[in-house]
Scaffold this motif. Structure first.
Motif: not given
Ligand code: MG
Ligand code: ATP
Length: 311
Positions: A44, A84, A160-161
């Protein structure tokens, strides 16, 4: 293929934590680039610097060979970001959120309506758009967040994820959406700690651990690092340090990792079960079940770091 983004010797620390510790990689135009690493690897933080959310301590990010650290306007309108942590207004409806964020990008009137229609088709939550976001499931919130990132037709999408903590149906929908967007020409940077997702999606991958990139390549190239080794997962009646020590000296066993009631043996050749059974003969330990895994990115991570990628 042109290198759209060049990340050069990038560093960022928080106090004495070197979150990103001097990394380099390139993202090519039109590819899905994966950043794979466990919790806390620094994914991140890298994404935040590419997104120009914060500046690196040192190093550079070049977009079309121009430094976006010096001038973030070179990239901002070309970038869609799916953070995220969900960034939506919970008390507004999905539609109101899309309108709000669309206006933020400078869209208005019919153009905004058309973009919203297009995006809601992609994310597939049209029938729930009038409901308040706090009534959405985690997966629907994620999809809406992806919709927000797509409103201004970005050239590069950074995710992000995006599948953490959501239902399998939404997860599959997101993975398929990523593939489709990429087929239409979008360059995608995808971070994850799920190696299956990265194997499924990504043309090239950088594996990150502890602020550093430990390997970069196509999935096949990375798997070649481990050569012909594979993992044999042996479940035992009991797993103790003594057992690990007994098996450590066996020929062809390169490493042993404890995973609950099982040991993961990274081995060079098969036929290991006989060696294990012979070795344990007469001891209190015995094999309950066995599973052989072909090398994958998990094996590569294990091989390079000695740790399991999974939490
Ligand atoms: Mg992260
Ligand atoms: N704002 C912050 N202040 C202090 N430390 C931070 C901050 N953000 C991240 N860190 C630390 O920096 C390191 C890298 O964090 P980062 O969030 O970039 O990793 P990540 O790979 O995205 O992890 P995750 O999979 O958990 O999201 C970690 O050790 C984390 O604890």
């Amino acid at each position: 293929m042109t290198n759209l983004l060049k990340i050069r010797n990038l560093r960022k620390s928080y106090g004495n934590i070197n979150a990103v510790d001097g990394i380099d990689f390139d993202v090519r135009e039109g590819e899905i680039f994966g950043l794979l690493g466990p919790n806390g690897a620094g994914k991140s933080t890298v994404i935040s610097m590419i997104s120009t959310l914060f500046k690196p301590d040192s190093g550079d990010v070049l977009y079309n060979d121009k430094s976006i650290v010096e001038n973030n306007r070179f990239i901002q309108s070309d970038l869609g970001i799916v953070p995220q942590d969900i960034a939506l207004y919970p008390t507004l409806s999905g539609l109101q959120n899309l309108k709000f964020w669309g206006r933020n990008y400078g869209l208005k009137g019919r153009e905004l309506d058309e973009k919203i229609l297009g995006v809601s088709k992609i994310i597939g939550i049209e029938e729930r758009l009038k409901d308040r976001v706090d009534k959405y499931s985690g997966g629907m919130k994620r999809r809406l967040n992806i919709g927000v990132a797509l409103l201004h037709d970005p050239k590069i999408l950074i995710m992000d994820e995006p599948t953490v903590g959501i239902d399998p149906q939404s997860r599959n929908h997101i993975l398929e959406t990523v593939k489709d967007l990429n087929k239409k020409g979008m360059t995608i940077i995808y971070t994850s700690h799920y190696m299956e997702e990265v194997e499924f999606l990504c043309d090239r991958v950088s594996i990150m651990d502890d602020g550093k990139i430990i390997a970069t390549g196509t999935v096949d190239e990375l798997i070649e690092i481990v050569g012909s080794t594979f993992n044999v997962v042996l479940e035992f009646n009991i797993v103790e340090e003594e057992l690990v020590q007994m098996l450590k000296g066996l020929e062809n066993v390169q490493s042993i990792t404890i995973d609950g009631d099982s040991l993961i043996l990274n081995v060079k050749e098969n036929g290991i079960l006989k060696a294990v059974v012979d070795k344990l003969n007469g001891s209190k330990y015995h094999v309950v079940s066995m599973d052989v895994e072909k090398p994958n990115l998990e094996t590569v991570f294990l091989y390079l770091t000695g740790k399991a990628l999974r939490d």
